[in-house]
Design a protein around this motif. Structure first.
Motif, PDB file in Angstrom:
ATOM      1  N   THR A  46       0.515  -1.289   0.039  1.00  0.00           N
ATOM      2  CA  THR A  46      -0.235   0.054  -0.085  1.00  0.00           C
ATOM      3  C   THR A  46       0.931   0.936   0.226  1.00  0.00           C
ATOM      4  OG1 THR A  46       0.191   0.101   2.773  1.00  0.00           O
ATOM      5  CG2 THR A  46      -1.830  -1.188   1.078  1.00  0.00           C
ATOM      6  N   ASN A  47      -0.006   2.310  -0.329  1.00  0.00           N
ATOM      7  CA  ASN A  47       1.179   3.673  -0.386  1.00  0.00           C
ATOM      8  C   ASN A  47       0.055   4.628   0.137  1.00  0.00           C
ATOM      9  OD1 ASN A  47       1.071   3.058  -3.389  1.00  0.00           O
ATOM     10  ND2 ASN A  47       0.790   5.043  -3.109  1.00  0.00           N
ATOM     11  N   ASP A  48       0.656   6.376   0.663  1.00  0.00           N
ATOM     12  CA  ASP A  48      -0.245   6.357   0.709  1.00  0.00           C
ATOM     13  C   ASP A  48      -1.807   6.899   1.393  1.00  0.00           C
ATOM     14  OD1 ASP A  48       1.179   9.684  -0.332  1.00  0.00           O
ATOM     15  OD2 ASP A  48       1.548   7.926  -1.682  1.00  0.00           O
ATOM     16  N   MET A  49      -1.987   5.813   2.606  1.00  0.00           N
ATOM     17  CA  MET A  49      -3.022   5.686   3.077  1.00  0.00           C
ATOM     18  C   MET A  49      -3.769   6.938   3.717  1.00  0.00           C
ATOM     19  SD  MET A  49      -3.246   2.021   3.887  1.00  0.00           S
ATOM     20  CE  MET A  49      -1.132   1.924   5.685  1.00  0.00           C
ATOM     21  N   HIS A  50      -2.974   7.971   4.518  1.00  0.00           N
ATOM     22  CA  HIS A  50      -3.522   8.962   4.942  1.00  0.00           C
ATOM     23  C   HIS A  50      -4.315   8.648   6.120  1.00  0.00           C
ATOM     24  CE1 HIS A  50      -1.072  11.564   2.250  1.00  0.00           C
ATOM     25  NE2 HIS A  50      -1.397  11.043   0.960  1.00  0.00           N
ATOM     26  N   CYS A  51      -4.309   7.251   6.633  1.00  0.00           N
ATOM     27  CA  CYS A  51      -5.521   7.219   7.167  1.00  0.00           C
ATOM     28  C   CYS A  51      -6.773   7.132   7.279  1.00  0.00           C
ATOM     29  CB  CYS A  51      -5.578   8.427   8.507  1.00  0.00           C
ATOM     30  SG  CYS A  51      -3.903   8.679  10.012  1.00  0.00           S
ATOM     31  N   GLY A  92       4.708   4.820   2.284  1.00  0.00           N
ATOM     32  CA  GLY A  92       4.715   5.973   3.099  1.00  0.00           C
ATOM     33  C   GLY A  92       3.123   6.837   2.773  1.00  0.00           C
ATOM     34  N   ASP A  93       3.701   7.901   4.030  1.00  0.00           N
ATOM     35  CA  ASP A  93       2.353   8.680   3.954  1.00  0.00           C
ATOM     36  C   ASP A  93       0.877   7.958   4.514  1.00  0.00           C
ATOM     37  OD1 ASP A  93       3.808  11.151   2.997  1.00  0.00           O
ATOM     38  OD2 ASP A  93       1.975  11.833   1.239  1.00  0.00           O
ATOM     39  N   MET A  94       1.148   7.338   6.247  1.00  0.00           N
ATOM     40  CA  MET A  94       0.177   6.342   6.039  1.00  0.00           C
ATOM     41  C   MET A  94      -0.718   7.217   7.154  1.00  0.00           C
ATOM     42  SD  MET A  94       2.855   3.748   8.265  1.00  0.00           S
ATOM     43  CE  MET A  94       4.040   4.763   8.174  1.00  0.00           C
TER      44      MET A  94
END
Length: 310
Positions: A46-51, A92-94
């Motif tokens: 995954t990537n950039d899930m942004h919460c 990244g960008d979790m």
């Protein structure tokens, strides 16, 4: 029976490799897996899930009812049932993006990711949104490591808490992982990253892949990248990095929120294939790539499933 399996394996692999085709799991005789001749390694990412733990609202204009880490968790569980030799990675960008982050900072999403069995993640620019203290808090709440090879945290409170590389084993396959982050200057407030030193991604990649392949004898080398898939200008990206590497087999990317129908298969500096993938953002997709290894020689065979699951 044993002679038949060995002959079957050699004939099948020889025909497939010389023919330039990718191995298709459904066409491989089951005896090859049952006998242990081949090892199947699944990489999900995954990537950039942004919460985005929950799906988008049902009335969302663009992604009604879609996305969310909870939905991906069920996919991961199903894939683990199919193949226990599974790596789960994040590029990244979790952090940042929903009220979950406003209330719980980065702690909640890493706790959920820990429950899901993530093996590793890297640090994106949004991990710095509340300063390095929040990154440290998240690390302390996670049971998987964060890897960053080109952020030098020596003079910061993260010193000793972030790995520059990770080596693990799945199904007898030795996997080496390193991480690359985007330049923070101009993207993140200077107070938020403090004395973090940014090291050149290409120089770092060439060093790390050589250490993992030549010194540690890893069978598979993976880069967790938050550089971005590609740009119109000369900024370093996954597609400009890949052709300059020699030992990296897979770049799991993030930052540009790129949706790909299937990963890119490029050529590295030696003319060998390197896979580059990214899975959108907001947990709308998860990448899944299959590698097959000869258990004796550990030779990698062409990937079969190279698509993103939504």
């Amino acid at each position: 029976m044993g002679g038949f399996i060995m002959s079957n394996r050699r004939t099948f692999l020889k025909q497939t490799i010389l023919g330039g085709g990718a191995l298709t799991l459904g066409l491989i005789p089951k005896e090859l897996f049952a006998s242990g001749e081949l090892v199947r390694l699944t990489v999900m990412h995954t990537n950039d899930m942004h919460c985005h733990l929950d799906p988008f609202p049902a009335d969302h204009a663009e992604y009604p009812g879609k996305g969310g880490l909870v939905r991906i968790a069920s996919m991961v569980n199903q894939c683990r049932k199919e193949n226990p030799n599974l790596l789960l990675l994040d590029a990244g960008d979790m952090f940042q993006g929903t009220p979950y982050f406003n209330y719980f900072k980065g702690d909640l999403i890493v706790k959920v990711m820990s429950k899901m069995g993530y093996d590793a993640g890297t640090i994106g620019n949004h991990e710095f949104d509340n300063g390095m203290g929040d990154i440290l808090s998240a690390i302390n709440n996670a049971n998987f490591p964060l890897i960053s090879s080109n952020y030098d945290f020596s003079d910061t409170l993260l010193n000793g808490h972030v790995k520059t590389q990770l080596i693990l084993e799945k199904g007898g396959v030795k996997v080496g992982i390193y991480g690359l982050g985007i330049e923070l200057n101009g993207l993140v407030g200077t107070l938020n990253y403090g004395k973090t030193r940014y090291l050149d991604p290409l120089t770092t990649a060439l060093k790390m892949e050589s250490v993992l392949k030549n010194d540690h004898k890893c069978d598979l080398v993976i880069c967790l990248s938050h550089l971005g898939l590609s740009y119109e200008h000369n900024k370093i990206s996954d597609v400009t990095l890949a052709p300059q590497t020699k030992y990296t087999d897979l770049i799991v990317g993030g930052h540009t929120h790129s949706f790909l129908e299937k990963p890119l298969v490029l050529k590295n500096a030696d003319g060998n294939p390197i896979v580059v993938n990214q899975a959108g953002w907001a947990a709308l997709e998860t990448g899944r790539i299959e590698f097959l290894f000869d258990r004796v020689s550990k030779r990698k065979h062409p990937v079969e499933i190279i698509n993103n699951l939504s």
